[in-house]
Design a protein around this motif. Sequence first.
Motif, PDB file in Angstrom:
ATOM      1  N   ILE A 130      37.893  46.851  48.166  1.00 56.81           N
ATOM      2  CA  ILE A 130      37.250  45.586  47.111  1.00 56.81           C
ATOM      3  C   ILE A 130      38.093  45.807  46.056  1.00 56.81           C
ATOM      4  O   ILE A 130      38.633  46.889  45.373  1.00 56.81           O
ATOM      5  N   THR A 131      38.559  44.633  45.662  1.00 59.61           N
ATOM      6  CA  THR A 131      39.387  44.502  44.231  1.00 59.61           C
ATOM      7  C   THR A 131      38.355  44.321  43.343  1.00 59.61           C
ATOM      8  O   THR A 131      37.785  43.202  43.137  1.00 59.61           O
ATOM      9  N   ARG A 132      38.506  45.143  42.059  1.00 58.58           N
ATOM     10  CA  ARG A 132      37.656  44.957  41.004  1.00 58.58           C
ATOM     11  C   ARG A 132      38.283  43.873  40.040  1.00 58.58           C
ATOM     12  O   ARG A 132      39.172  43.468  39.986  1.00 58.58           O
ATOM     13  N   ASP A 133      37.352  43.703  39.041  1.00 56.97           N
ATOM     14  CA  ASP A 133      37.688  42.734  38.106  1.00 56.97           C
ATOM     15  C   ASP A 133      38.931  43.008  37.407  1.00 56.97           C
ATOM     16  O   ASP A 133      39.862  42.239  36.790  1.00 56.97           O
ATOM     17  N   ASP A 134      39.258  44.111  37.111  1.00 55.41           N
ATOM     18  CA  ASP A 134      40.562  44.577  36.460  1.00 55.41           C
ATOM     19  C   ASP A 134      41.622  44.858  37.203  1.00 55.41           C
ATOM     20  O   ASP A 134      42.480  45.061  36.868  1.00 55.41           O
ATOM     21  N   GLY A 135      41.482  44.456  38.699  1.00 56.37           N
ATOM     22  CA  GLY A 135      42.599  44.424  39.355  1.00 56.37           C
ATOM     23  C   GLY A 135      42.826  45.597  40.407  1.00 56.37           C
ATOM     24  O   GLY A 135      43.524  45.850  41.351  1.00 56.37           O
ATOM     25  N   SER A 136      41.994  46.665  39.878  1.00 49.97           N
ATOM     26  CA  SER A 136      42.134  47.775  40.750  1.00 49.97           C
ATOM     27  C   SER A 136      41.417  47.564  42.017  1.00 49.97           C
ATOM     28  O   SER A 136      40.537  46.881  42.216  1.00 49.97           O
ATOM     29  N   VAL A 137      41.979  48.478  43.096  1.00 55.50           N
ATOM     30  CA  VAL A 137      41.467  48.433  44.425  1.00 55.50           C
ATOM     31  C   VAL A 137      40.554  49.706  44.582  1.00 55.50           C
ATOM     32  O   VAL A 137      41.165  50.869  44.832  1.00 55.50           O
TER      33      VAL A 137
END
Length: 975
Positions: free
Chosen positions: A152-159
Motif C-alpha cells: 500500500i502506498t501511504r499518503d507520504d509516498g512510502s510503501v
Amino acid sequence: MQTDTTVAPSESRRPTPTIPAAGTAELAATAPGAVKVIRRNGKVTAFDASKIQIAMTKAFLAVEGAAAAVSAAMRQKVEALTQQVVQGLTRHISGGGTLHIEDIQDQVELALMRAGEHKVARAYVLYRDEQQRKRAAEAAAQPAAERPSLSITRDDGSVVPLDEARMRRVVTEACDGLAGVNVDEVVSAALRDLYDGMPEAELAQALTLAARARIEKEPNYTYVSARLLLDALRHEALKFLGMSETRPTFEEMKGLYADYFREYIHKAVSLELLDPKLALYDLDSLGKALLAERDGKFDYLGLQTLYDRYFIHSNKTRFELPQAFFMRVAMGLAINEIDREAKAIEFYQLLSSFDFMSSTPTLFNSGTLRPQLSSCYLTQVPDDLHGIFGAIHDNAMLSKFAGGLGNDWTPVRGMGGYIKGTNGKSNGVVPFMKVANDTAVAVNQGGKRKGAVCGYLETWHRDIEEFLELRKNTGDDRRRTHDMNTANWVPDLFMKRVMEEGQWTLFSPEETPDLHDLVGEAFEQRYVAYEKLADEGRIKNFKRMPALNLWRKMLSMLFETGHPWVTFKDPCNLRSPQQHVGVVHSSNLCTEITLNTKANQEIAVCNLGSVNLPAHVTEDGKLDTVKLEKTISTAMRMLDNVIEYNYYSVATARNSNLRHRPVGLGVMGFNDALYKLRLPYESDKAIRFADVSMEAISYYAIKASTDLAAERGRYSSFEGSLWSQGILPVDSIRILAEQRGGYIQQDTSVSGNFDWDTLRERVQTVGMRNSNCMAIAPTATIANITGVSQSIEPTYQNLYVKSNLSGEFTVVNEYLVNDLKKLGLWDEVMAHDLKYFDGSVQNIDRIPPELKDIYKCAFEIDAKRLVDAASRRQKWIDQAQSLNLYMREPSGKKLDELYKHAWVSGLKTTYYLRTMGATHAEKTTISDNRLNAVGGSNGSVTAKPAPAVAAPAAATDVGSAKVCSILDPDCEACQ
C-alpha cells in the motif's frame, strides 16, 4: 490464451476479427480516462473499451460457427451491447476509479442475457466457470510463499505491506451488533479489488464499497458501509490536524475524540472558518461530553451526505467529524446562553441522538463567522422600479447565505396598466419575474446548493394566465422562468365561484390597491364592488371569464409543468395568530410558512427544525409523550436562540424577526412511525395517529413557548394576537368556518389527553415567546441524515436509488425487510422481485395481504387520504405543512376533485403534484448494484439512473403531461 481478460469461449480457435475503427473510437471516448482495471494477479492496467467489443465479437463467432462473418448486423449488435456494458461499468465512477476484471465480465454476461442472446451468454458462463476452476487448481498447487503479496502506498509516498489484520479489525468493528452481516464476506470482496501499490485512500474506499454493494440483500450493510466510511474520514481529519501518527479504528477513536475536538476548534478558528468565540468555551468539558459511539448511528446515505455538504473543510479537506459537527452546531446555538457549556451539551445530546434535527441552514452555518441559520424568507415586491429591483437585490443577499425565498408579486401592476411617469403602459409582472429567476441561478446558496425562490400571485391578478405558463417549455423563452417555482395565492371567493360555476374578473392591482390586503368577507365585498365599477366602465384594465375555465387552466398547468402550486389565502390569514398586525401575502419556497409581509417594512423570517417522530414511538406501539415533551422543550429553546444569534443580510428581515420571533417546529419520519405502529397509511387509525401525534406536538410546542416567555419575556407584538385572546390554532378553525360561510369539513375534536383549558389561560396571562411555533417542512436532507422517511411523506418505493448532490444511493425499506425476515421470506428472489416491480409489494404473491397494506408506496395510496391526514394535522398547526400529493393516473376530473377536497378540508397550502412517469425501472441482477435506471420514452436505457418520474425543467413527456421530479438533486424539497 490469457485468462485475465474479457474473453469468449474457444477464443484460441478463432481468428481475431477486424473491428471497425470508428466504433472503437466512439467506445473509447465513452469511458473516463482515469478508469483502471484490476487484473486477478493484482496488476492494474488502463480501461480499454475496445477489448470488450473484441471479446463480444469473439463470443458470437464462437457460438455461431467458424464460417460466420462479422456482418453489419452483428457489428451493430456488438457495438450496442458494448456501449451498454461501458455505461453500466462507468456510470458510478465518472470521475475515475478502478474496476475489477470480474465486474467487467459480469456486465458482459448481463448484457448478453438482456439482449436475448441466451446461447452466447450460456457459453460465456460455462467458459468463465471452466477458467475459474483452472485458476483455483493452479492457486492450490502454488506454495504459499510464492503467492504475490500486496503493498500500500501511504499518503507520504512510502510503501508498506498491506495490513490485513487491521483491515479485518476495522470490518469487525463495523459489523459489531448488526444482524445478517458477514465480516469475511466484506474482507474477501475488498481484497479482490486491491492491487499492488494501491494508494491508502483507495484501500479505505474498497472496504466501503464492498459493504455498500451488499445493501440490497441486507439493509444492515448500510450501517457497515457508514462505519467503514468513517475510517477514511477519521484519517482525513486527523492527518489535517497533525494527529495521524496512528490510524485509529472506531474503538480506538473513542479515547481520542476529546483531544481531536480541541485541536479541531482551534484549527478551524485559526483558518477563519469558525467564530473565535467558540474557542472561548471550556473545550475540555465539551470534548468529554462527546459520545463517540453515536458515530455508529449513521447509515451510509446519512454520513455521505454530511461529508459531502455539511462538514467544515479547508481546500476540500474535511476535518470535522460527526460528533464535532453536532457540538459545533450546538455551541453556536448556545453562544448567548448564561451557562453556555451546559446548554451546548444539552443541545448536542439532542442533535446527536437524532431525536430532533435543526434545518439545513442551521447545520451549515451555526458557529461560523456568518451564522445565517434561518430557512425561509418571505418578501413582498412593491409596484415601482426602485422597489422591484430592491426586492431582487434582497433576494440575492438572502440567497447568498443559504436562505429559501418566497416572493409576493401581486402588487406589481398587470400588463396594460397605466404608468404615469412615462405616460405608457406596463409589460406586466412576468419580465420582472424572469429577472428574479435568473438572479436565483446566478447567486447560489453559499456554493452549497442552487438558489431557490418561489413567486406567488393572487388569482385575481390581470397577469394570472401568463403567470400560469411561466414553467412551460414552449413559447417565448423570455417570458419563462424555468428555475423559479411558482404558486397560486387563491382566495376563497374564487373557489366559491368555481364550485358555483360563476364568473371571475381579473384586475390590475394599481386600480384595485386594497384587494391584496383584504381577506374573508371584507375581500368578497370589496371584490364585488370592483366588479360593479368595471361593469360601469370606471375600471378599464380588467378581464372576465368563467371561474371554471381559469380553474381548469390552473390544474392543466399543474398537471403539465408541476406548477403553479395551489395555496389558499384565506385560511392562511383567518387562522393566523398575527392577523392584528399584518397580512399573510404568500407562503415560502416550500409552502409551510405563513407569516406577514409588507414591502420595505416586513421581510418574514422563519427558523425550522423537525422532531424525529418514530424515535418517540415505543416498542409496544405507543407515543412516548414524556420523551416528546423533553425533546420539544429543548428544541423550541434552540429555535428561539436562532433569532438573536442569526446573521441577517437584510435589516428589514432582522427587525421583523426580532419583533415577532416566529419559529417552525415540524416532524419527520411519519411513515416510519406508522410502520412501528403497524398501520397502513390509508387506514382510519393512521389518520387518527396524524391527529393525536400533531396534537401532542402542538401542546408541547405552545407550552414550551410560554415557558420561554416566563423566562425571557413575551414577543413584542403579542397584545392583540389570537394568542392574547386565548384562541389557539385548533380554536381558529371556527373563524375560518364563519367567514367562509360553509364549504368546510374539518374535524375539530380533541383527544382529551391534554389540559387545553389550563394552557389557554397560561398563554393569555404569561404570553408567548414566539408568534408562531409550528410548520412542517420537507426535511429531505435532514431526514437522510437521521435515516428516517421524509417529513409526512408516504414511502416513495420500498427499494430504489436515491439521487441527490451526494450521488446515488440504494435505499431499502428496513421495516419491510425485517418483517419479511420474520416470515422467512427475505431472500435473493424477493430482492429481485422488489426490483422488478419497482419497489412495490402489491404484485408479489408470497407477501401476505396485511404487509401489502402496510407497505403501499406513495403512488398506491389514495391521494385524498393524504389530504385527510393533512387536514387533521392542520387543525393543530399555526402555520402550514409541505404537502406533496401523489397520483398514479391523473386526469382532469381527479385533480379537480382532489384540490377541491383540499380546500374544503381546511388546508392552507399544497406543494408538489407528483405523478407517475411513462418510464419504468431497469431490472438488474442482485449482484449488479445498479437499480432503477430509467428508460426514455422510446424504451431505451439512459446512461444515468434517475427516478421513475419526469422533471419539469427537463420537459420529459409523460403522455401529454410534464410533471415534477421525485428526487431532483437541485430541488429545494429534495435537499
